[in-house]
Design a protein around this motif. Structure first.
Motif, PDB file in Angstrom:
ATOM      1  N   GLY A  32      27.462 -29.300 -12.436  1.00 54.90           N
ATOM      2  CA  GLY A  32      27.496 -30.569 -11.711  1.00 54.90           C
ATOM      3  C   GLY A  32      27.883 -31.760 -12.558  1.00 54.90           C
ATOM      4  N   SER A  33      28.374 -31.508 -13.755  1.00 59.40           N
ATOM      5  CA  SER A  33      28.708 -32.626 -14.649  1.00 59.40           C
ATOM      6  C   SER A  33      29.897 -33.420 -14.134  1.00 59.40           C
ATOM      7  N   ARG A  34      29.859 -34.688 -14.448  1.00 66.42           N
ATOM      8  CA  ARG A  34      30.950 -35.619 -14.197  1.00 66.42           C
ATOM      9  C   ARG A  34      30.994 -36.560 -15.397  1.00 66.42           C
ATOM     10  N   VAL A  35      32.092 -37.257 -15.543  1.00 64.45           N
ATOM     11  CA  VAL A  35      32.138 -38.341 -16.522  1.00 64.45           C
ATOM     12  C   VAL A  35      31.927 -39.619 -15.737  1.00 64.45           C
ATOM     13  N   LEU A  36      30.852 -40.304 -16.053  1.00 62.20           N
ATOM     14  CA  LEU A  36      30.532 -41.578 -15.418  1.00 62.20           C
ATOM     15  C   LEU A  36      31.307 -42.676 -16.120  1.00 62.20           C
ATOM     16  N   ALA A  37      31.992 -43.495 -15.337  1.00 62.72           N
ATOM     17  CA  ALA A  37      32.666 -44.681 -15.866  1.00 62.72           C
ATOM     18  C   ALA A  37      32.046 -45.885 -15.181  1.00 62.72           C
ATOM     19  N   VAL A  38      31.538 -46.802 -15.973  1.00 67.71           N
ATOM     20  CA  VAL A  38      30.929 -48.015 -15.427  1.00 67.71           C
ATOM     21  C   VAL A  38      31.325 -49.177 -16.330  1.00 67.71           C
ATOM     22  N   ARG A  39      31.564 -50.324 -15.724  1.00 64.37           N
ATOM     23  CA  ARG A  39      31.975 -51.502 -16.512  1.00 64.37           C
ATOM     24  C   ARG A  39      30.804 -52.030 -17.333  1.00 64.37           C
ATOM     25  N   GLY A  40      31.107 -52.365 -18.578  1.00 69.52           N
ATOM     26  CA  GLY A  40      30.092 -52.939 -19.458  1.00 69.52           C
ATOM     27  C   GLY A  40      29.632 -54.288 -18.937  1.00 69.52           C
ATOM     28  N   ARG A  41      28.346 -54.527 -19.008  1.00 69.93           N
ATOM     29  CA  ARG A  41      27.771 -55.761 -18.450  1.00 69.93           C
ATOM     30  C   ARG A  41      28.162 -57.004 -19.237  1.00 69.93           C
ATOM     31  N   LYS A  42      28.540 -56.846 -20.486  1.00 67.81           N
ATOM     32  CA  LYS A  42      28.952 -57.985 -21.302  1.00 67.81           C
ATOM     33  C   LYS A  42      30.457 -58.028 -21.493  1.00 67.81           C
ATOM     34  N   SER A  43      31.051 -56.877 -21.810  1.00 69.90           N
ATOM     35  CA  SER A  43      32.479 -56.840 -22.132  1.00 69.90           C
ATOM     36  C   SER A  43      33.360 -56.715 -20.899  1.00 69.90           C
ATOM     37  N   GLY A  44      32.833 -56.102 -19.836  1.00 67.50           N
ATOM     38  CA  GLY A  44      33.654 -55.829 -18.667  1.00 67.50           C
ATOM     39  C   GLY A  44      34.566 -54.633 -18.850  1.00 67.50           C
ATOM     40  N   GLU A  45      34.522 -54.011 -20.021  1.00 68.32           N
ATOM     41  CA  GLU A  45      35.354 -52.840 -20.292  1.00 68.32           C
ATOM     42  C   GLU A  45      34.676 -51.585 -19.748  1.00 68.32           C
ATOM     43  N   TRP A  46      35.494 -50.598 -19.373  1.00 65.12           N
ATOM     44  CA  TRP A  46      34.957 -49.346 -18.875  1.00 65.12           C
ATOM     45  C   TRP A  46      34.243 -48.605 -19.998  1.00 65.12           C
ATOM     46  N   ARG A  47      33.045 -48.122 -19.702  1.00 67.86           N
ATOM     47  CA  ARG A  47      32.260 -47.302 -20.624  1.00 67.86           C
ATOM     48  C   ARG A  47      32.079 -45.938 -19.969  1.00 67.86           C
ATOM     49  N   ARG A  48      32.206 -44.881 -20.746  1.00 68.65           N
ATOM     50  CA  ARG A  48      32.148 -43.526 -20.183  1.00 68.65           C
ATOM     51  C   ARG A  48      31.079 -42.684 -20.866  1.00 68.65           C
ATOM     52  N   THR A  49      30.429 -41.852 -20.067  1.00 70.36           N
ATOM     53  CA  THR A  49      29.440 -40.920 -20.588  1.00 70.36           C
ATOM     54  C   THR A  49      29.290 -39.755 -19.619  1.00 70.36           C
ATOM     55  N   PRO A  50      29.045 -38.546 -20.121  1.00 72.61           N
ATOM     56  CA  PRO A  50      28.824 -37.425 -19.207  1.00 72.61           C
ATOM     57  C   PRO A  50      27.465 -37.552 -18.519  1.00 72.61           C
ATOM     58  N   VAL A  51      27.424 -37.208 -17.245  1.00 67.67           N
ATOM     59  CA  VAL A  51      26.181 -37.237 -16.458  1.00 67.67           C
ATOM     60  C   VAL A  51      26.141 -36.003 -15.557  1.00 67.67           C
ATOM     61  N   ASN A  74      24.217 -51.163 -17.581  1.00 62.97           N
ATOM     62  CA  ASN A  74      25.535 -51.471 -17.030  1.00 62.97           C
ATOM     63  C   ASN A  74      25.586 -51.200 -15.526  1.00 62.97           C
ATOM     64  N   MET A  75      24.943 -50.124 -15.090  1.00 64.73           N
ATOM     65  CA  MET A  75      24.930 -49.783 -13.667  1.00 64.73           C
ATOM     66  C   MET A  75      24.211 -50.862 -12.859  1.00 64.73           C
ATOM     67  N   ARG A  76      23.105 -51.352 -13.378  1.00 64.52           N
ATOM     68  CA  ARG A  76      22.381 -52.423 -12.677  1.00 64.52           C
ATOM     69  C   ARG A  76      23.267 -53.654 -12.525  1.00 64.52           C
ATOM     70  N   ALA A  77      24.018 -53.963 -13.555  1.00 68.55           N
ATOM     71  CA  ALA A  77      24.869 -55.154 -13.517  1.00 68.55           C
ATOM     72  C   ALA A  77      26.089 -54.943 -12.630  1.00 68.55           C
ATOM     73  N   ALA A  78      26.681 -53.748 -12.690  1.00 73.01           N
ATOM     74  CA  ALA A  78      27.930 -53.492 -11.960  1.00 73.01           C
ATOM     75  C   ALA A  78      27.700 -53.075 -10.512  1.00 73.01           C
ATOM     76  N   GLY A  79      26.580 -52.411 -10.250  1.00 72.94           N
ATOM     77  CA  GLY A  79      26.292 -51.964  -8.889  1.00 72.94           C
ATOM     78  C   GLY A  79      27.114 -50.771  -8.439  1.00 72.94           C
ATOM     79  N   GLY A  80      27.758 -50.093  -9.387  1.00 73.02           N
ATOM     80  CA  GLY A  80      28.559 -48.917  -9.050  1.00 73.02           C
ATOM     81  C   GLY A  80      29.515 -48.587 -10.171  1.00 73.02           C
ATOM     82  N   GLY A  81      30.385 -47.638  -9.898  1.00 70.92           N
ATOM     83  CA  GLY A  81      31.334 -47.210 -10.917  1.00 70.92           C
ATOM     84  C   GLY A  81      32.224 -46.116 -10.386  1.00 70.92           C
ATOM     85  N   GLU A  82      32.581 -45.212 -11.279  1.00 73.89           N
ATOM     86  CA  GLU A  82      33.439 -44.083 -10.924  1.00 73.89           C
ATOM     87  C   GLU A  82      32.873 -42.807 -11.521  1.00 73.89           C
ATOM     88  N   LEU A  83      33.058 -41.713 -10.792  1.00 75.64           N
ATOM     89  CA  LEU A  83      32.736 -40.381 -11.296  1.00 75.64           C
ATOM     90  C   LEU A  83      34.034 -39.618 -11.434  1.00 75.64           C
TER      91      LEU A  83
END
Length: 148
Positions: A32-51, A74-83
């Motif tokens: 069930g792994s995915r790579v989570l991409a969520v915008r950084g709360r300070k930089s606004g750049e995409w950050r990625r991590t396996p989840v 970052n998720m709290r700040a962005a309210g979403g992202g990409e899998l």
């Protein structure tokens, strides 16, 4: 009071996470792994991590077994992202789940991935009581995600 966090070691960062991310980017989901991409709360750049994405009773969740780590802030700040799985990216919105609503989700998560993440739950497993799971709930952020 400081937030609970268990930082990954060198081996996890440089071997395990990279291997899982590499396979996931090539379309091979590991339990069930995915790579989570969520915008950084300070930089606004995409950050990625396996989840690991948990599906429970038709809903999908992201659980932070290591606690209040960077992607949770970052998720709290962005309210979403990409899998990401392979070349496919699914956008989603996320709402944090309250501690009282976490026991069933944590139980299902531990039932599926205890061998992989059980150490981060300090002996609490899928057979724990609701009270035991509620006691650890504040240490493990959970987000209900809705694909858009």
């Amino acid at each position: 009071m400081s937030q609970h966090v268990i930082k990954p070691g060198w081996f996890t960062i440089n071997v395990v996470n990279r291997a899982v991310a590499w396979m996931t980017r090539r379309g091979l989901s590991v339990w069930g792994s995915r790579v989570l991409a969520v915008r950084g709360r300070k930089s606004g750049e995409w950050r990625r991590t396996p989840v690991n994405v948990l599906t429970l009773e038709g809903a999908q969740y992201l659980v932070a077994p290591r606690g209040h780590v960077q992607w949770t802030y970052n998720m709290r700040a962005a309210g979403g992202g990409e899998l990401h799985l392979g070349k496919r990216a699914q956008t989603f919105t996320a709402v944090e789940v309250g501690d009282d609503d976490k026991p069933e989700i944590l139980r299902a998560y531990l039932k599926r991935w205890k061998a992989e993440v059980g150490v981060f739950f300090k002996g609490t497993g899928p057979d724990a009581t609701d009270e035991e799971l509620r006691a650890i709930a504040p240490k493990h952020p959970v987000f209900r995600i809705t694909l858009t």
